[in-house]
Scaffold this active site. Structure first.
Site, PDB file in Angstrom:
ATOM      1  N   LYS A  22       0.842  -1.208   0.000  1.00  0.00           N
ATOM      2  CA  LYS A  22       0.000   0.000   0.000  1.00  0.00           C
ATOM      3  C   LYS A  22       0.874   1.254   0.000  1.00  0.00           C
ATOM      4  O   LYS A  22       0.647   2.178  -0.776  1.00  0.00           O
ATOM      5  CB  LYS A  22      -0.906  -0.004   1.240  1.00  0.00           C
ATOM      6  CG  LYS A  22      -1.610   1.320   1.473  1.00  0.00           C
ATOM      7  CD  LYS A  22      -2.452   1.313   2.730  1.00  0.00           C
ATOM      8  CE  LYS A  22      -1.736   1.665   4.000  1.00  0.00           C
ATOM      9  NZ  LYS A  22      -1.397   3.087   4.179  1.00  0.00           N
ATOM     10  N   ASN A  23       1.863   1.274   0.882  1.00  0.00           N
ATOM     11  CA  ASN A  23       2.649   2.511   1.030  1.00  0.00           C
ATOM     12  C   ASN A  23       3.605   2.757  -0.133  1.00  0.00           C
ATOM     13  O   ASN A  23       4.155   3.851  -0.249  1.00  0.00           O
ATOM     14  CB  ASN A  23       3.430   2.499   2.355  1.00  0.00           C
ATOM     15  CG  ASN A  23       2.513   2.752   3.537  1.00  0.00           C
ATOM     16  OD1 ASN A  23       1.325   3.023   3.367  1.00  0.00           O
ATOM     17  ND2 ASN A  23       3.057   2.652   4.743  1.00  0.00           N
ATOM     18  N   CYS A 118      -5.254  13.241  13.421  1.00  0.00           N
ATOM     19  CA  CYS A 118      -5.083  11.832  13.059  1.00  0.00           C
ATOM     20  C   CYS A 118      -5.031  11.041  14.353  1.00  0.00           C
ATOM     21  O   CYS A 118      -4.500  11.513  15.357  1.00  0.00           O
ATOM     22  CB  CYS A 118      -3.790  11.680  12.285  1.00  0.00           C
ATOM     23  SG  CYS A 118      -3.290   9.987  12.058  1.00  0.00           S
ATOM     24  N   ARG A 123       0.803  14.468  13.354  1.00  0.00           N
ATOM     25  CA  ARG A 123       1.240  14.268  11.966  1.00  0.00           C
ATOM     26  C   ARG A 123       1.213  15.544  11.136  1.00  0.00           C
ATOM     27  O   ARG A 123       0.442  15.680  10.178  1.00  0.00           O
ATOM     28  CB  ARG A 123       0.424  13.161  11.301  1.00  0.00           C
ATOM     29  CG  ARG A 123       0.549  11.858  12.039  1.00  0.00           C
ATOM     30  CD  ARG A 123      -0.123  10.739  11.354  1.00  0.00           C
ATOM     31  NE  ARG A 123       0.659  10.177  10.269  1.00  0.00           N
ATOM     32  CZ  ARG A 123       0.305   9.087   9.607  1.00  0.00           C
ATOM     33  NH1 ARG A 123      -0.805   8.472   9.893  1.00  0.00           N
ATOM     34  NH2 ARG A 123       1.068   8.611   8.643  1.00  0.00           N
ATOM     35  N   ASP A 309       5.049   0.750  11.978  1.00  0.00           N
ATOM     36  CA  ASP A 309       3.852   0.063  11.477  1.00  0.00           C
ATOM     37  C   ASP A 309       3.786  -1.402  11.917  1.00  0.00           C
ATOM     38  O   ASP A 309       2.800  -2.082  11.642  1.00  0.00           O
ATOM     39  CB  ASP A 309       3.791   0.139   9.944  1.00  0.00           C
ATOM     40  CG  ASP A 309       3.395   1.523   9.455  1.00  0.00           C
ATOM     41  OD1 ASP A 309       3.022   2.376  10.292  1.00  0.00           O
ATOM     42  OD2 ASP A 309       3.459   1.764   8.235  1.00  0.00           O
ATOM     43  N   ARG A 401      -8.466  -0.327   5.112  1.00  0.00           N
ATOM     44  CA  ARG A 401      -7.647   0.690   4.447  1.00  0.00           C
ATOM     45  C   ARG A 401      -6.341   0.084   3.938  1.00  0.00           C
ATOM     46  O   ARG A 401      -5.786   0.560   2.951  1.00  0.00           O
ATOM     47  CB  ARG A 401      -7.297   1.822   5.427  1.00  0.00           C
ATOM     48  CG  ARG A 401      -8.424   2.791   5.684  1.00  0.00           C
ATOM     49  CD  ARG A 401      -7.907   3.970   6.481  1.00  0.00           C
ATOM     50  NE  ARG A 401      -6.594   4.336   5.994  1.00  0.00           N
ATOM     51  CZ  ARG A 401      -5.553   4.688   6.749  1.00  0.00           C
ATOM     52  NH1 ARG A 401      -5.672   4.755   8.048  1.00  0.00           N
ATOM     53  NH2 ARG A 401      -4.403   4.993   6.220  1.00  0.00           N
TER      54      ARG A 401
HETATM   55  C1  UD1 Z   1       4.486   6.983   6.442  1.00  0.00           C
HETATM   56  C2  UD1 Z   1       3.656   5.745   6.253  1.00  0.00           C
HETATM   57  C3  UD1 Z   1       3.136   5.258   7.596  1.00  0.00           C
HETATM   58  C4  UD1 Z   1       4.280   5.060   8.571  1.00  0.00           C
HETATM   59  C5  UD1 Z   1       5.146   6.308   8.653  1.00  0.00           C
HETATM   60  C6  UD1 Z   1       6.406   6.103   9.473  1.00  0.00           C
HETATM   61  C7  UD1 Z   1       2.719   6.065   4.057  1.00  0.00           C
HETATM   62  C8  UD1 Z   1       1.512   6.361   3.248  1.00  0.00           C
HETATM   63  N1  UD1 Z   1       2.551   6.080   5.377  1.00  0.00           N
HETATM   64  O1  UD1 Z   1       3.642   7.987   6.987  1.00  0.00           O
HETATM   65  O2  UD1 Z   1       2.471   4.016   7.372  1.00  0.00           O
HETATM   66  O3  UD1 Z   1       3.763   4.794   9.855  1.00  0.00           O
HETATM   67  O4  UD1 Z   1       5.570   6.708   7.329  1.00  0.00           O
HETATM   68  O5  UD1 Z   1       7.147   5.055   8.967  1.00  0.00           O
HETATM   69  O6  UD1 Z   1       3.774   5.774   3.538  1.00  0.00           O
HETATM   70  N2  UD1 Z   1       6.652  14.799  10.547  1.00  0.00           N
HETATM   71  C9  UD1 Z   1       6.718  16.153  10.840  1.00  0.00           C
HETATM   72  N3  UD1 Z   1       6.495  17.044   9.822  1.00  0.00           N
HETATM   73  C10 UD1 Z   1       6.227  16.637   8.542  1.00  0.00           C
HETATM   74  C11 UD1 Z   1       6.177  15.269   8.266  1.00  0.00           C
HETATM   75  C12 UD1 Z   1       6.387  14.358   9.293  1.00  0.00           C
HETATM   76  O7  UD1 Z   1       6.963  16.544  11.972  1.00  0.00           O
HETATM   77  O8  UD1 Z   1       6.047  17.504   7.677  1.00  0.00           O
HETATM   78  C13 UD1 Z   1       6.882  13.806  11.628  1.00  0.00           C
HETATM   79  C14 UD1 Z   1       5.647  12.958  11.924  1.00  0.00           C
HETATM   80  O9  UD1 Z   1       4.762  13.585  12.795  1.00  0.00           O
HETATM   81  C15 UD1 Z   1       6.272  11.700  12.486  1.00  0.00           C
HETATM   82  C16 UD1 Z   1       7.590  11.595  11.719  1.00  0.00           C
HETATM   83  O10 UD1 Z   1       7.847  12.882  11.193  1.00  0.00           O
HETATM   84  O11 UD1 Z   1       6.570  11.882  13.851  1.00  0.00           O
HETATM   85  C17 UD1 Z   1       7.561  10.589  10.592  1.00  0.00           C
HETATM   86  O12 UD1 Z   1       6.417  10.829   9.791  1.00  0.00           O
HETATM   87  P1  UD1 Z   1       6.374  10.482   8.251  1.00  0.00           P
HETATM   88  O13 UD1 Z   1       7.541   9.645   7.870  1.00  0.00           O
HETATM   89  O14 UD1 Z   1       6.148  11.736   7.485  1.00  0.00           O
HETATM   90  O15 UD1 Z   1       5.065   9.596   8.170  1.00  0.00           O
HETATM   91  P2  UD1 Z   1       4.114   9.515   6.935  1.00  0.00           P
HETATM   92  O16 UD1 Z   1       4.903   9.739   5.696  1.00  0.00           O
HETATM   93  O17 UD1 Z   1       2.898  10.327   7.174  1.00  0.00           O
END
Ligand code: UD1
Length: 422
Positions: A22-23, A118, A123, A309, A401
């Site tokens: 999925k990811n 969320c 997030r 995850d 999902r």
């Molecule tokens: C992706 C995965 C999700 C997984 C996560 C961490 C997808 C669709 N989802 O989510 O399944 O749990 O990676 O491996 O691929 N952060 C910030 N600012 C930002 C972006 C992120 O502070 O602009 C923080 C987040 O709050 C979190 C950390 O960075 O604490 C990692 O988040 P991120 O890697 O961005 O997660 P996702 O990409 O949303």
């Protein structure tokens, strides 16, 4: 609304075919916005999040076809004219933010509804937005929408992410693909899903240096759209990890097919510490679980560390360990909602901030439990498989999902699990 009803069986056996990730699929579908041709995608999983993103693209004018050939999804974004991802879709899936980079890069304008709260934590998407601003975009927040404009195109620059972000890296790589000049992303995510995105772009006319490392340099095409060949999505390492936990908790030998063990290093290594052994081929993993599950210490980290995850599933597994396990969640602040449901089933878990202490060896009893997020849901299924009596897992729309045909796959290896209507 559907729920899953699970009854304990003594043991499972057989094969489980792992679906496409999925990811990986989500950024790869968003990537089709950069293509001039119609893109053929194989091995897309049948999960709700994929349908949501295809719907989003269709609403923007793209032609998405999953029906003509069940093996191949075709996405043609040449007819895409709209640049606004509206709240009704974004609210159901945060990963909708993945369209921001490619739409802005191609059209010089994009609006995406702010994703909002969320279940597993705040997030934020500040790192995505800051990077796009560095690339010359103007970003405004108006009436709950991110309004991004770059009428003269995006320009290459040096980006240093404060934190490693998976979708942030994917978004910026896609934005940089059509930018003027080179973009270097430091502290980039190294997840296999990001690697596949980079490899496909690299084969489609966008040179990318450093693929699989923390420093990526994307050589932008100055607005030239890409010719993207047919590709197949990599196997879902989280789905695979979940079924490995199913085998370990139910002490059943299972064979996973269509899987890539290379992406599961940290997960296999923790299962080994807990007593399981494996027979691995190019595309299968056979797990030989142990009778005694040893306790474990886990800290979630970015890839190649232990994936957040998989935290909920290992927490469920450690309720059956022969001692005390310590599980520390470092990525998301509120990712322990499965704990209270597992406690209701009899698990002995105490929570202190982002650390869970799990005293193993308790007998779990089936009851009604509520899924709260995608991976928390699978932890409850794991617990249900070995709990005495009947476990009803409610709100499984979370599970739908991200897990392709979960109950069919488990039924095929002998589990007593059915989907019922509330
Ligand atoms: C992706 C995965 C999700 C997984 C996560 C961490 C997808 C669709 N989802 O989510 O399944 O749990 O990676 O491996 O691929 N952060 C910030 N600012 C930002 C972006 C992120 O502070 O602009 C923080 C987040 O709050 C979190 C950390 O960075 O604490 C990692 O988040 P991120 O890697 O961005 O997660 P996702 O990409 O949303």
């Amino acid at each position: 609304m559907d729920y899953l009803q699970i009854n304990r069986v003594n043991s499972l056996n057989g094969k489980i075919k792992i679906s496409g990730a999925k990811n990986a699929s989500l950024p790869l579908i968003a990537m089709t916005i950069l293509a001039k041709n119609s893109v053929k995608i194989k091995n897309l999983p049948h999960v709700a999040d994929i349908n949501t993103l295809l719907k989003l693209l269709s609403n923007l004018g793209a032609e998405c076809d999953r029906k003509s050939n069940p093996e191949i999804t075709t996405v043609d974004t040449s007819s895409l004219t709209q640049t606004k991802a509206t709240y009704d879709i974004v609210k159901t899936m945060r990963a909708s933010i993945l369209v921001l980079g490619p739409i802005l890069a191609r059209f010089g304008h994009c609006e995406v509804s702010l994703p909002g709260g969320c279940a597993i934590g705040q997030r934020p998407i500040d790192l995505h937005l800051k990077a796009l601003e560095q690339m010359g975009a103007t970003i405004d927040i108006k009436a709950g929408y991110i309004v991004a404009t770059a009428p003269d195109g995006l320009k290459g620059c040096q980006i240093i992410f404060d934190k490693i972000t998976v979708t942030g890296t994917a978004n910026i790589v896609m934005a940089a693909a059509l930018a003027n000049g080179n973009t270097t992303i430091t502290n980039a995510a190294r997840e296999p899903e990001v690697v596949q995105l980079c490899e496909i772009l690299n084969n489609s006319g966008v040179k990318i240096d450093g693929i699989g490392t923390a420093v990526l340099t994307v050589h932008g095409t100055s607005g030239k759209l890409l010719d993207i060949n047919e590709f197949s999505v990599i196997p879902d390492r989280i789905e695979a990890g979940t079924y490995l936990c199913v085998a370990a908790i139910s002490k059943s030998e299972l064979i996973l097919t269509d899987v890539d063990a290379k992406h599961l290093g940290a997960v296999l290594s923790k299962l080994e510490e807990m007593g399981s052994t494996f027979t691995i081929t190019d595309d299968t993993i056979t797990i030989h679980p142990s009778d005694i599950i040893k306790p474990v210490k886990i800290v979630t980290q970015e890839y190649p560390g232990f994936p957040t995850d998989m935290q909920a599933q290992f927490l469920a597994l450690s309720t059956q360990a022969s001692g005390t396990s310590i599980i520390e969640e470092r990525l998301f602040e509120n990712r322990f909602m499965h704990v209270s449901e597992l406690q209701r089933m009899g698990a002995d878990i105490s929570l202190n901030g982002h650390v869970a202490t799990v005293n193993g060896g308790t007998k779990l009893s089936g009851t009604d439990v509520m899924a709260t997020d995608l991976r928390a849901s699978s932890a409850l299924v794991l617990a249900g498989l070995i709990a005495d009596g009947t476990t009803d897992v409610h709100r499984i729309y979370h599970l739908d999902r991200g897990y392709d045909s979960l109950e069919e796959k488990l039924q095929n290896v002998g589990a007593d699990i059915v989907r019922l209507k509330e």
